[in-house]
Motif scaffolding. Structure first.
Motif, PDB file in Angstrom:
ATOM      1  N   PRO A 162       0.803  -1.237   0.000  1.00  0.00           N
ATOM      2  CA  PRO A 162       0.000   0.000   0.000  1.00  0.00           C
ATOM      3  C   PRO A 162       0.828   1.276   0.000  1.00  0.00           C
ATOM      4  O   PRO A 162       0.332   2.334  -0.405  1.00  0.00           O
ATOM      5  CB  PRO A 162      -0.816  -0.121   1.294  1.00  0.00           C
ATOM      6  N   ALA A 163       2.078   1.205   0.432  1.00  0.00           N
ATOM      7  CA  ALA A 163       2.862   2.424   0.623  1.00  0.00           C
ATOM      8  C   ALA A 163       3.737   2.797  -0.568  1.00  0.00           C
ATOM      9  O   ALA A 163       4.216   3.933  -0.656  1.00  0.00           O
ATOM     10  CB  ALA A 163       3.737   2.283   1.866  1.00  0.00           C
ATOM     11  N   VAL A 164       3.972   1.850  -1.492  1.00  0.00           N
ATOM     12  CA  VAL A 164       4.886   2.106  -2.607  1.00  0.00           C
ATOM     13  C   VAL A 164       4.309   1.535  -3.899  1.00  0.00           C
ATOM     14  O   VAL A 164       3.336   0.768  -3.888  1.00  0.00           O
ATOM     15  CB  VAL A 164       6.277   1.469  -2.345  1.00  0.00           C
ATOM     16  N   HIS A 165       4.924   1.931  -5.001  1.00  0.00           N
ATOM     17  CA  HIS A 165       4.521   1.405  -6.310  1.00  0.00           C
ATOM     18  C   HIS A 165       5.373   0.186  -6.640  1.00  0.00           C
ATOM     19  O   HIS A 165       6.603   0.226  -6.521  1.00  0.00           O
ATOM     20  CB  HIS A 165       4.703   2.468  -7.388  1.00  0.00           C
ATOM     21  N   ILE A 166       4.724  -0.892  -7.057  1.00  0.00           N
ATOM     22  CA  ILE A 166       5.412  -2.141  -7.396  1.00  0.00           C
ATOM     23  C   ILE A 166       5.242  -2.425  -8.886  1.00  0.00           C
ATOM     24  O   ILE A 166       4.132  -2.369  -9.412  1.00  0.00           O
ATOM     25  CB  ILE A 166       4.857  -3.338  -6.597  1.00  0.00           C
ATOM     26  N   GLU A 167       6.355  -2.734  -9.551  1.00  0.00           N
ATOM     27  CA  GLU A 167       6.305  -3.121 -10.961  1.00  0.00           C
ATOM     28  C   GLU A 167       7.083  -4.419 -11.140  1.00  0.00           C
ATOM     29  O   GLU A 167       8.241  -4.528 -10.717  1.00  0.00           O
ATOM     30  CB  GLU A 167       6.906  -2.041 -11.842  1.00  0.00           C
ATOM     31  N   ILE A 168       6.460  -5.402 -11.754  1.00  0.00           N
ATOM     32  CA  ILE A 168       7.107  -6.697 -11.951  1.00  0.00           C
ATOM     33  C   ILE A 168       8.044  -6.618 -13.155  1.00  0.00           C
ATOM     34  O   ILE A 168       7.637  -6.239 -14.252  1.00  0.00           O
ATOM     35  CB  ILE A 168       6.067  -7.809 -12.147  1.00  0.00           C
ATOM     36  N   LEU A 169       9.312  -6.985 -12.949  1.00  0.00           N
ATOM     37  CA  LEU A 169      10.310  -6.966 -14.015  1.00  0.00           C
ATOM     38  C   LEU A 169      10.458  -8.330 -14.675  1.00  0.00           C
ATOM     39  O   LEU A 169      10.767  -8.428 -15.865  1.00  0.00           O
ATOM     40  CB  LEU A 169      11.669  -6.527 -13.456  1.00  0.00           C
ATOM     41  N   ALA A 170      10.268  -9.398 -13.910  1.00  0.00           N
ATOM     42  CA  ALA A 170      10.406 -10.765 -14.448  1.00  0.00           C
ATOM     43  C   ALA A 170       9.764 -11.736 -13.471  1.00  0.00           C
ATOM     44  O   ALA A 170       9.566 -11.419 -12.293  1.00  0.00           O
ATOM     45  CB  ALA A 170      11.881 -11.120 -14.655  1.00  0.00           C
ATOM     46  N   ARG A 171       9.418 -12.904 -13.982  1.00  0.00           N
ATOM     47  CA  ARG A 171       8.879 -13.967 -13.131  1.00  0.00           C
ATOM     48  C   ARG A 171       9.746 -15.211 -13.266  1.00  0.00           C
ATOM     49  O   ARG A 171      10.192 -15.546 -14.366  1.00  0.00           O
ATOM     50  CB  ARG A 171       7.435 -14.292 -13.508  1.00  0.00           C
ATOM     51  N   THR A 172       9.980 -15.878 -12.153  1.00  0.00           N
ATOM     52  CA  THR A 172      10.774 -17.101 -12.173  1.00  0.00           C
ATOM     53  C   THR A 172      10.249 -18.029 -11.081  1.00  0.00           C
ATOM     54  O   THR A 172       9.188 -17.775 -10.503  1.00  0.00           O
ATOM     55  CB  THR A 172      12.266 -16.768 -11.959  1.00  0.00           C
ATOM     56  N   HIS A 173      10.967 -19.119 -10.808  1.00  0.00           N
ATOM     57  CA  HIS A 173      10.537 -20.084  -9.798  1.00  0.00           C
ATOM     58  C   HIS A 173      11.697 -20.451  -8.879  1.00  0.00           C
ATOM     59  O   HIS A 173      12.866 -20.438  -9.294  1.00  0.00           O
ATOM     60  CB  HIS A 173       9.991 -21.369 -10.456  1.00  0.00           C
ATOM     61  N   MET A 174      11.374 -20.739  -7.652  1.00  0.00           N
ATOM     62  CA  MET A 174      12.365 -21.226  -6.704  1.00  0.00           C
ATOM     63  C   MET A 174      12.916 -22.567  -7.186  1.00  0.00           C
ATOM     64  O   MET A 174      12.234 -23.320  -7.896  1.00  0.00           O
ATOM     65  CB  MET A 174      11.757 -21.381  -5.315  1.00  0.00           C
ATOM     66  N   VAL A 175      14.150 -22.861  -6.798  1.00  0.00           N
ATOM     67  CA  VAL A 175      14.776 -24.127  -7.182  1.00  0.00           C
ATOM     68  C   VAL A 175      15.289 -24.817  -5.924  1.00  0.00           C
ATOM     69  O   VAL A 175      15.437 -24.192  -4.864  1.00  0.00           O
ATOM     70  CB  VAL A 175      15.941 -23.911  -8.169  1.00  0.00           C
ATOM     71  N   ALA A 176      15.559 -26.103  -6.052  1.00  0.00           N
ATOM     72  CA  ALA A 176      16.156 -26.861  -4.957  1.00  0.00           C
ATOM     73  C   ALA A 176      17.641 -27.044  -5.244  1.00  0.00           C
ATOM     74  O   ALA A 176      18.036 -27.275  -6.390  1.00  0.00           O
ATOM     75  CB  ALA A 176      15.478 -28.217  -4.816  1.00  0.00           C
ATOM     76  N   VAL A 177      18.458 -26.890  -4.219  1.00  0.00           N
ATOM     77  CA  VAL A 177      19.891 -27.160  -4.348  1.00  0.00           C
ATOM     78  C   VAL A 177      20.252 -28.248  -3.346  1.00  0.00           C
ATOM     79  O   VAL A 177      19.824 -28.223  -2.193  1.00  0.00           O
ATOM     80  CB  VAL A 177      20.733 -25.891  -4.124  1.00  0.00           C
ATOM     81  N   LEU A 178      21.027 -29.211  -3.816  1.00  0.00           N
ATOM     82  CA  LEU A 178      21.389 -30.370  -3.012  1.00  0.00           C
ATOM     83  C   LEU A 178      22.903 -30.440  -2.859  1.00  0.00           C
ATOM     84  O   LEU A 178      23.645 -29.971  -3.733  1.00  0.00           O
ATOM     85  CB  LEU A 178      20.912 -31.669  -3.681  1.00  0.00           C
ATOM     86  N   PRO A 179      23.377 -31.032  -1.762  1.00  0.00           N
ATOM     87  CA  PRO A 179      24.820 -31.219  -1.609  1.00  0.00           C
ATOM     88  C   PRO A 179      25.391 -32.038  -2.764  1.00  0.00           C
ATOM     89  O   PRO A 179      24.703 -32.886  -3.343  1.00  0.00           O
ATOM     90  CB  PRO A 179      24.940 -31.977  -0.285  1.00  0.00           C
ATOM     91  N   LYS A 180      26.619 -31.765  -3.114  1.00  0.00           N
ATOM     92  CA  LYS A 180      27.273 -32.446  -4.225  1.00  0.00           C
ATOM     93  C   LYS A 180      27.258 -33.958  -4.007  1.00  0.00           C
ATOM     94  O   LYS A 180      27.517 -34.446  -2.919  1.00  0.00           O
ATOM     95  CB  LYS A 180      28.716 -31.960  -4.355  1.00  0.00           C
ATOM     96  N   GLY A 181      26.906 -34.683  -5.066  1.00  0.00           N
ATOM     97  CA  GLY A 181      26.873 -36.145  -4.984  1.00  0.00           C
ATOM     98  C   GLY A 181      25.488 -36.705  -4.772  1.00  0.00           C
ATOM     99  O   GLY A 181      25.241 -37.877  -5.052  1.00  0.00           O
ATOM    100  N   GLU A 182      24.566 -35.884  -4.288  1.00  0.00           N
ATOM    101  CA  GLU A 182      23.202 -36.361  -4.116  1.00  0.00           C
ATOM    102  C   GLU A 182      22.469 -36.290  -5.450  1.00  0.00           C
ATOM    103  O   GLU A 182      22.688 -35.375  -6.255  1.00  0.00           O
ATOM    104  CB  GLU A 182      22.463 -35.536  -3.066  1.00  0.00           C
TER     105      GLU A 182
END
Length: 314
Positions: A162-182
């Motif tokens: 409500p206090a500021v103007h928001i403009e979307i620049l891009a949309r993406t998705h969260m990713v999973a990161v796993l320890p090496k070897g998994e």
């Protein structure tokens, strides 16, 4: 209006006409430079002579010859008009977006990844532009923009405020990161599988932390991270150290790919918009438009080419 002290009340315009004639040598050239008529130039000089009581030019064969007094007086005002021309040139540079100062504040996922690359491109062709840059938590970013202490804010996963103007620049998705070897089947991991492993979560009070918690709730899976951290970058470091899997934004994942983590898709998908935050009711400057354009390009490059397009030449 005359000065009560008896000193001539000179207008800057008359002095500008005087300066132009002294530099150009003729009333014709002075008129062209000032964008006025030749008679207006001549009238201006007569008015200046009348106000000062000093003969500035001798009229010889339809030409104006500066007197010694004119030369001496011009030496006094030359610095003033030098400053004015510098002022006009700098103002023009500001209008064209090649000079000035920009204040940018961002949350870490963009502030430590894509934004610096956009800034590098932005500054490359703008040698007279400087930037005040800070990376803070989301609430501090919003507060800085709302109060006018920052011109542009950059963040993830904030579509309305409500206090500021928001403009979307891009949309993406969260990713999973796993320890090496998994490894995971099909390079995809879901909330149910993740819940059976040690995983690093984002604090529940953060915007991204709430989004991850909501994804677990949608699958009916308990959200019980082994370790909980504030920032995605911290989660990436812990994942690379073998402490557990983590769900983070793709920009942070790309930036930290050199840590040797395994990246895969996460289900259910968690969409995160990259947004720009600006103050309501305040028009954008040329500098703001130019920086925003570079942010859009950097985010587009990321979507098209992944890590190499954005971070390959660090």
């Amino acid at each position: 209006m005359s000065d009560p002290s008896g000193k001539p009340d000179l207008s800057l315009r008359l002095l500008e006409i005087f300066d132009a004639i002294m530099r150009c040598g003729t009333t014709v050239e002075a008129a062209e430079q000032l964008g006025i008529s030749q008679p207006a130039v001549s009238n201006g000089i007569r008015q200046l002579e009348a106000q000062t009581g000093v003969t500035l030019f001798e009229r010889l064969h339809r030409r104006l010859q500066p007197t010694e007094e004119a030369v001496a007086l011009h030496e006094d005002i030359k610095p003033v008009f030098g400053l004015l021309r510098g002022f006009a040139s700098r103002a023009q540079d500001m209008r064209q977006g090649v000079s000035g100062r920009l204040r940018v504040i961002a949350t870490p996922p963009l502030g430590h990844t894509v934004a610096p690359l956009a800034m590098r491109r932005f500054l490359k062709e703008r040698k007279d532009v400087s930037i005040a840059y800070d990376v803070r938590r989301l609430e501090h970013v919003v507060e800085a923009v709302q109060s006018g202490n920052a011109d542009i804010g950059l963040a993830l996963a904030l579509e309305r405020h409500p206090a500021v103007h928001i403009e979307i620049l891009a949309r993406t998705h969260m990713v999973a990161v796993l320890p090496k070897g998994e490894a995971v089947s099909g390079n995809v991991i879901n909330a149910e599988t993740l819940a059976k492993r040690d995983f690093v979560g984002l604090e529940i009070d953060s915007t991204l932390g709430r989004e991850i918690r909501a994804a677990f709730d949608r699958d009916g899976v308990p959200y019980k991270p082994r370790v909980e951290v504030r920032y995605c970058a911290t989660a990436a470091v812990l994942a690379s150290a073998g402490i557990g899997c983590a769900i983070i934004d793709p920009y942070t994942a790309a930036f930290n790919a050199g840590l040797g983590m395994v990246e895969c898709d996460f289900l259910p998908p968690i969409e995160v918009p990259a947004v720009m935050i600006t103050r309501k009711g305040v028009p954008r400057s040329r500098l703001q438009h130019a920086f925003i354009s570079e942010m859009r390009k950097a985010l587009t490059d990321f979507g098209a080419g992944g890590m190499q397009a954005i971070f390959g030449a660090r």
